[in-house]
Design a protein around this motif. Structure first.
Motif, PDB file in Angstrom:
ATOM      1  N   UNK A 250      14.644  -2.933  -3.084  1.00  0.00           N
ATOM      2  CA  UNK A 250      14.551  -3.507  -4.413  1.00  0.00           C
ATOM      3  C   UNK A 250      13.412  -4.528  -4.480  1.00  0.00           C
ATOM      4  N   UNK A 251      12.786  -4.651  -5.626  1.00  0.00           N
ATOM      5  CA  UNK A 251      13.029  -3.939  -6.890  1.00  0.00           C
ATOM      6  C   UNK A 251      12.315  -2.598  -7.002  1.00  0.00           C
ATOM      7  N   UNK A 252      11.649  -2.154  -5.940  1.00  0.00           N
ATOM      8  CA  UNK A 252      11.076  -0.816  -5.941  1.00  0.00           C
ATOM      9  C   UNK A 252       9.613  -0.764  -6.337  1.00  0.00           C
ATOM     10  N   UNK A 253       9.030   0.435  -6.170  1.00  0.00           N
ATOM     11  CA  UNK A 253       7.585   0.555  -6.342  1.00  0.00           C
ATOM     12  C   UNK A 253       7.147   0.610  -7.794  1.00  0.00           C
ATOM     13  N   UNK A 254       8.082   0.693  -8.733  1.00  0.00           N
ATOM     14  CA  UNK A 254       7.697   0.696 -10.137  1.00  0.00           C
ATOM     15  C   UNK A 254       7.378  -0.691 -10.673  1.00  0.00           C
ATOM     16  N   UNK A 255       7.725  -1.732  -9.909  1.00  0.00           N
ATOM     17  CA  UNK A 255       7.490  -3.109 -10.353  1.00  0.00           C
ATOM     18  C   UNK A 255       6.489  -3.764  -9.413  1.00  0.00           C
ATOM     19  N   UNK A 256       5.287  -3.225  -9.402  1.00  0.00           N
ATOM     20  CA  UNK A 256       4.290  -3.594  -8.398  1.00  0.00           C
ATOM     21  C   UNK A 256       3.281  -4.666  -8.821  1.00  0.00           C
ATOM     22  N   UNK A 257       3.143  -5.055 -10.101  1.00  0.00           N
ATOM     23  CA  UNK A 257       2.126  -6.065 -10.431  1.00  0.00           C
ATOM     24  C   UNK A 257       2.382  -7.390  -9.715  1.00  0.00           C
ATOM     25  N   UNK A 258       1.308  -8.108  -9.438  1.00  0.00           N
ATOM     26  CA  UNK A 258       1.391  -9.435  -8.850  1.00  0.00           C
ATOM     27  C   UNK A 258       0.011 -10.080  -8.936  1.00  0.00           C
ATOM     28  N   UNK A 259      -0.047 -11.379  -8.695  1.00  0.00           N
ATOM     29  CA  UNK A 259      -1.334 -12.052  -8.726  1.00  0.00           C
ATOM     30  C   UNK A 259      -2.276 -11.477  -7.674  1.00  0.00           C
ATOM     31  N   UNK A 260      -1.717 -11.077  -6.546  1.00  0.00           N
ATOM     32  CA  UNK A 260      -2.546 -10.496  -5.499  1.00  0.00           C
ATOM     33  C   UNK A 260      -3.140  -9.155  -5.867  1.00  0.00           C
ATOM     34  N   UNK A 261      -2.609  -8.531  -6.920  1.00  0.00           N
ATOM     35  CA  UNK A 261      -3.119  -7.230  -7.355  1.00  0.00           C
ATOM     36  C   UNK A 261      -4.247  -7.346  -8.373  1.00  0.00           C
ATOM     37  N   UNK A 262      -4.653  -8.574  -8.711  1.00  0.00           N
ATOM     38  CA  UNK A 262      -5.725  -8.760  -9.685  1.00  0.00           C
ATOM     39  C   UNK A 262      -6.996  -8.047  -9.218  1.00  0.00           C
ATOM     40  N   UNK A 263      -7.517  -7.212 -10.075  1.00  0.00           N
ATOM     41  CA  UNK A 263      -8.669  -6.388  -9.720  1.00  0.00           C
ATOM     42  C   UNK A 263      -8.225  -4.985  -9.385  1.00  0.00           C
TER      43      UNK A 263
END
Length: 631
Positions: A250-263
């Motif tokens: 949990x919470x799984x791969x459908x909830x992947x956004x994060x600050x580290x994903x910027x770009x």
């Protein structure tokens, strides 16, 4: 032998037959789509699976739905997870072809023949769980046409509830917008497993087809010793693989956004700005809405990727399934921060049968044109207005092959960007592994050699690059994943970054295919599959100018984050696309007419024409047809 049902909704006929088929002829669902297109059976849909798909094994629950997109004359192939592949397999079906036009809305029901009919099958035709040919044995099939006029305007959840008789039924339907021909319409299986691009729900409206139901029953599927061993090994290794672990837990791969994903993640309509919807995204905030642990999403697969979240406990559990293109797109692209609104958006898209990406794009465009209404009123009302006012969102100039671009920014994911532009069926986000999974800054030293056998240099490849070091890996990764699509293996369990190895895929293929399979065969089938799709779209008039990306990705560098300044270099993009086309035996518009691939395509078409020659006859010994009124 393979099992195929051909459904003519205009004539109310179902033909069943077992063509002689192997993957050297290409994936059967793709070949059948080409056949329907060449014979003028438009509109049409092909619902199908590869030879491994539907087996009770990790990564085995993936099928496809193929048709000509109403957005542009593109043969679109959408992957669908869940129980669809298993439902086809239990009925002995590799594919269902549906064509024609029903003046009165209709639902088609396919079910196994009666026990007496099954018992009367000829000796040697019974299912044998120990023999590789078991994947190709077709059970007897009954087909029925149901009058759908009373629920033609129902949405997905209501239609599923009406038609469902048992928990293992597979109900494939669209909502009222699909039946009305809306370009954002999706086809949804079991309330929560949708087609994600291409507007294929509108094809249901063109056919007059409200639903297809695969009734539970048919062959019982028990895991073989090989399948049990592969699944057990995978389950035990998940905790050693951070990527696989993040998908299972949990919470799984459908909830992947994060600050580290910027770009890496697109944000604010591809502006690349560090908006709150991305940098303040908190996946744990969704846990109060979790309604199950995902284990039942894809039977037999311990990855359990597709978790379900709801704000309304009365809705179907599957109606809350969260895919990578759903909640994440609305959060990062439209800067929505309220978990409750994001969960509701996901469920509405499933219920209405509209693509999440197209719905998000329409909302974003609607908010720009009507800012005073952007945050007022119930979400359902705002989404309905947006879909009516902005059915094509921000316009075709911001799309690829008339389809919405997934929320992974091409300026960071430049290898994936080539896949977006060249993929025959549109900008799939899972056309091959993302650049981030080979970036030296994002993978630990223990995984730095992942992909070395697929053209990834020692130490990995940094994101935001598209020089010649990346060329071989684009081709190798694409052929592998296309080959897995042909076989029916889910990429979210597969090589090179998860724990299902290429050796495992080869072993499974050898269990189900009559001839000895090698690793080279997977690439060959992947090449043939892509060539079949590329050639089909050339016949539909798709030219080289469709292999493009919107201008912004070449002229507007990323403004923030670790990849600040990244932009796609035009010359490097041109070099990469030319390299990939040459490696795949493509011209700028289609397939090289003098290539071995073109000769193979000709053989495929001739073989299938011969196998299906009787389908167009008026009477067939294998024909089954009944019609009845409302359920």
């Amino acid at each position: 032998m393979a099992g195929v049902a051909v459904v003519d909704v205009a004539a109310r006929q179902v033909h069943t037959f077992s063509p002689t088929w192997g993957l050297d002829h290409g994936p059967l669902p793709t070949a059948l789509a080409r056949w329907a297109m060449r014979k003028g059976h438009t509109p049409f849909l092909v619902i199908g699976r590869g030879p491994i798909a539907g087996a009770p094994v990790v990564g085995g629950q993936v099928a496809s739905i193929t048709g000509i997109s109403p957005l542009a004359p593109v043969l679109t192939e959408a992957k669908v997870e869940g129980r669809l592949a298993r439902g086809l397999r239990r009925l002995g079906l590799d594919a269902v072809v549906i064509y024609g036009h029903s003046a009165d809305p209709v639902a088609v029901q396919l079910s196994a023949g009666s026990p007496a009919q099954q018992a009367a099958k000829q000796p040697g035709q019974q299912q044998d769980n120990s023999h590789k040919a078991r994947a190709l044995d077709a059970v007897l099939l009954d087909g029925e046409f149901l009058d759908a006029s009373e629920y033609v305007d129902s949405e997905v959840f209501g239609t599923d509830s009406l038609l469902r008789e048992g928990p293992d039924d597979v109900v494939i339907t669209t909502g009222s917008r699909g039946m009305a021909g809306h370009p954002a319409a999706s086809i949804v299986t079991n309330c929560g497993f949708p087609t994600s691009q291409g507007g294929l729900g509108a094809v249901c409206g063109q056919l007059g087809l409200k639903a297809i139901v695969l009734r539970e029953g048919g062959v019982e599927l028990a895991a073989t010793a090989l399948e049990s061993d592969i699944t057990t090994r995978y389950r035990e290794s998940i905790d050693t693989n951070p990527l696989a672990q993040s998908e299972r837990d949990y919470p799984g791969f459908g909830l992947w956004p994060s600050q580290g994903a910027l770009g890496y993640a697109s944000s604010d309509g591809f502006s690349g700005q560090p908006v709150a919807g991305l940098v303040d995204f908190d996946a744990k905030a969704f846990m109060p809405f979790a309604v199950d642990d995902g284990e039942d999403a894809c039977p037999g697969c311990p990855q359990s990727c597709l978790k379900s979240f709801h704000i309304d406990g009365s809705k179907p559990v599957d109606g809350g399934r969260v895919h990578q293109l759903g909640i994440a797109a609305l959060a990062s692209q439209s800067n929505v921060t309220d978990p409750k609104e994001l969960v509701e958006f996901n469920s509405l898209c499933h219920d209405w049968g509209v693509e999440h990406l197209a719905a998000e794009e329409a909302l974003r465009s609607h908010n720009t044109s009507r800012p005073a209404e952007a945050s007022t009123g119930p979400l359902a009302d705002r989404l309905a207005s947006a879909l009516e006012e902005k059915p094509l969102g921000s316009g075709l100039d911001e799309r690829v092959k008339a389809m919405v671009i997934p929320p992974f920014d091409p300026r960071a994911n430049q290898g994936l960007a080539v896949g977006y532009a060249l993929n025959p069926t549109g900008p799939r986000y899972d056309v091959f592994e993302h650049d981030i999974d080979f970036d030296p800054a994002g993978v630990g030293p223990e995984r730095s050699e992942v992909g070395a056998d697929l053209g990834i240099p020692a130490g990995g490849l940094p994101m935001g690059t598209l020089d010649s070091r990346r060329h071989d890996s684009i081709v190798s990764l694409w052929l592998l994943w296309s080959g897995m699509d042909a076989l029916g293996v889910c990429e979210y369990a597969g090589p090179p970054t998860r724990e299902l190895s290429t050796d495992d895929v080869v072993a499974l293929a050898n269990q189900y295919l009559p001839d000895q399979v090698t690793r080279t065969d997977i690439d060959r089938w992947g090449l043939l599959r892509l060539g079949m799709l590329r050639d089909a779209n050339q016949r539909l008039g798709i030219a080289s100018d469709s292999d493009r990306l919107p201008e912004r990705f070449f002229s507007q560098p990323l403004p923030a984050g670790p990849l600040t300044g990244s932009v796609i270099d035009r010359a490097e993009f041109q070099d990469a696309t030319e390299y990939v086309r040459k490696a795949l035996s493509w011209t700028t518009d289609g397939v090289d007419p003098g290539s071995d691939l073109a000769a193979a395509l000709s053989r495929v078409d001739s073989h299938l024409d011969e196998e299906l020659s009787e389908v167009t006859t008026e009477v067939m010994a294998t024909e089954v047809m009944t019609t009845r009124g409302n359920k």
